[in-house]
Scaffold this active site. Sequence first.
Site, PDB file in Angstrom:
ATOM      1  N   HIS A  44       0.813  -1.224   0.000  1.00 29.30           N
ATOM      2  CA  HIS A  44       0.000   0.000   0.000  1.00 29.30           C
ATOM      3  C   HIS A  44       0.846   1.273   0.000  1.00 29.30           C
ATOM      4  O   HIS A  44       0.350   2.341   0.330  1.00 29.30           O
ATOM      5  CB  HIS A  44      -0.968  -0.020   1.190  1.00 29.30           C
ATOM      6  CG  HIS A  44      -1.876  -1.207   1.164  1.00 29.30           C
ATOM      7  ND1 HIS A  44      -3.064  -1.216   0.480  1.00 29.30           N
ATOM      8  CD2 HIS A  44      -1.739  -2.443   1.701  1.00 29.30           C
ATOM      9  CE1 HIS A  44      -3.639  -2.399   0.614  1.00 29.30           C
ATOM     10  NE2 HIS A  44      -2.847  -3.157   1.346  1.00 29.30           N
ATOM     11  N   HIS A  48      -1.207   2.791  -5.398  1.00 30.53           N
ATOM     12  CA  HIS A  48      -1.539   1.379  -5.240  1.00 30.53           C
ATOM     13  C   HIS A  48      -3.047   1.156  -5.337  1.00 30.53           C
ATOM     14  O   HIS A  48      -3.833   2.093  -5.254  1.00 30.53           O
ATOM     15  CB  HIS A  48      -1.045   0.869  -3.884  1.00 30.53           C
ATOM     16  CG  HIS A  48      -1.751   1.506  -2.732  1.00 30.53           C
ATOM     17  ND1 HIS A  48      -1.427   2.774  -2.266  1.00 30.53           N
ATOM     18  CD2 HIS A  48      -2.793   1.086  -1.975  1.00 30.53           C
ATOM     19  CE1 HIS A  48      -2.230   3.087  -1.265  1.00 30.53           C
ATOM     20  NE2 HIS A  48      -3.064   2.084  -1.064  1.00 30.53           N
ATOM     21  N   ASP A  50      -6.242  -1.077  -3.580  1.00 28.63           N
ATOM     22  CA  ASP A  50      -6.688  -1.919  -2.472  1.00 28.63           C
ATOM     23  C   ASP A  50      -7.571  -3.022  -3.044  1.00 28.63           C
ATOM     24  O   ASP A  50      -8.505  -2.743  -3.800  1.00 28.63           O
ATOM     25  CB  ASP A  50      -7.536  -1.116  -1.471  1.00 28.63           C
ATOM     26  CG  ASP A  50      -6.723  -0.186  -0.609  1.00 28.63           C
ATOM     27  OD1 ASP A  50      -5.482  -0.280  -0.604  1.00 28.63           O
ATOM     28  OD2 ASP A  50      -7.337   0.654   0.085  1.00 28.63           O
ATOM     29  N   HIS A  54      -8.244  -6.608   1.566  1.00 29.50           N
ATOM     30  CA  HIS A  54      -7.670  -5.619   2.487  1.00 29.50           C
ATOM     31  C   HIS A  54      -8.610  -5.352   3.671  1.00 29.50           C
ATOM     32  O   HIS A  54      -8.155  -5.119   4.784  1.00 29.50           O
ATOM     33  CB  HIS A  54      -7.379  -4.330   1.715  1.00 29.50           C
ATOM     34  CG  HIS A  54      -6.651  -3.268   2.462  1.00 29.50           C
ATOM     35  ND1 HIS A  54      -5.617  -3.522   3.326  1.00 29.50           N
ATOM     36  CD2 HIS A  54      -6.801  -1.918   2.452  1.00 29.50           C
ATOM     37  CE1 HIS A  54      -5.165  -2.375   3.818  1.00 29.50           C
ATOM     38  NE2 HIS A  54      -5.869  -1.397   3.314  1.00 29.50           N
ATOM     39  N   HIS A 131     -14.149   1.952   2.962  1.00 29.93           N
ATOM     40  CA  HIS A 131     -13.507   0.903   2.169  1.00 29.93           C
ATOM     41  C   HIS A 131     -14.446  -0.288   1.975  1.00 29.93           C
ATOM     42  O   HIS A 131     -14.581  -0.808   0.861  1.00 29.93           O
ATOM     43  CB  HIS A 131     -12.224   0.413   2.850  1.00 29.93           C
ATOM     44  CG  HIS A 131     -11.024   1.237   2.589  1.00 29.93           C
ATOM     45  ND1 HIS A 131     -10.720   2.349   3.336  1.00 29.93           N
ATOM     46  CD2 HIS A 131     -10.029   1.113   1.673  1.00 29.93           C
ATOM     47  CE1 HIS A 131      -9.582   2.866   2.885  1.00 29.93           C
ATOM     48  NE2 HIS A 131      -9.146   2.138   1.881  1.00 29.93           N
ATOM     49  N   GLU A 143      -5.441   4.345  -4.754  1.00 26.46           N
ATOM     50  CA  GLU A 143      -5.028   5.361  -3.785  1.00 26.46           C
ATOM     51  C   GLU A 143      -3.603   5.838  -4.067  1.00 26.46           C
ATOM     52  O   GLU A 143      -2.828   5.163  -4.726  1.00 26.46           O
ATOM     53  CB  GLU A 143      -5.098   4.788  -2.363  1.00 26.46           C
ATOM     54  CG  GLU A 143      -6.503   4.379  -1.970  1.00 26.46           C
ATOM     55  CD  GLU A 143      -6.585   3.629  -0.657  1.00 26.46           C
ATOM     56  OE1 GLU A 143      -7.588   3.806   0.059  1.00 26.46           O
ATOM     57  OE2 GLU A 143      -5.650   2.843  -0.333  1.00 26.46           O
TER      58      GLU A 143
END
Length: 177
Positions: A44, A48, A50, A54, A131, A143
């Site tokens: 991360h 990157h 997710d 995660h 998330h 992100e």
Amino acid sequence: MIDITQELFTGRVYPGDTPPRFARASDMAAGDECTVTDLTMCAHNATHVDAPAHYIAGGKAAEELALSRFYGPCAVRPIAGGLVRALAGVAAPRLLIKGDFSLSEEDARILAVRFVLVGCEAQSIGTAAVHRVLLRAEVAVLEGLDLTAAPEGEYTLCAFPLKLGGADGAPVRAVLL
């Protein structure tokens, strides 16, 4: 073409994550036949994606995400004036959020039914609850973008994650065309 990727070793690191670093396993400057670099990092760091794994037990790993989510029409918009205003006129199925913001769970629910990918400049798109809303809907969460050179507008996004078997996230090289 606009590169919207943070440089890995000088990029931002989320508090508590392992900062990226490298060591030379061999180095031509030291007389070795070739130069070989070993990397240590969190999945991360810098720019990157997710994966659902995660935040969701049993969720998909990074390599299981549909690659089609990471390529195609995208809109770059600031949402400082409010999400509804920012989304007016956006037809693209991918949204990159420019600047500082704070997504609520309600914002995440709105985004989850409208987009296949949502990206941001922050190292995190929001709380664990934000998330989970996005990742349960299989919205790709991108992100750590650097949208400094990308004016608000419409683009084609190309941001494929590395194929890291079983990982909960993966580094990405992201560009806007």
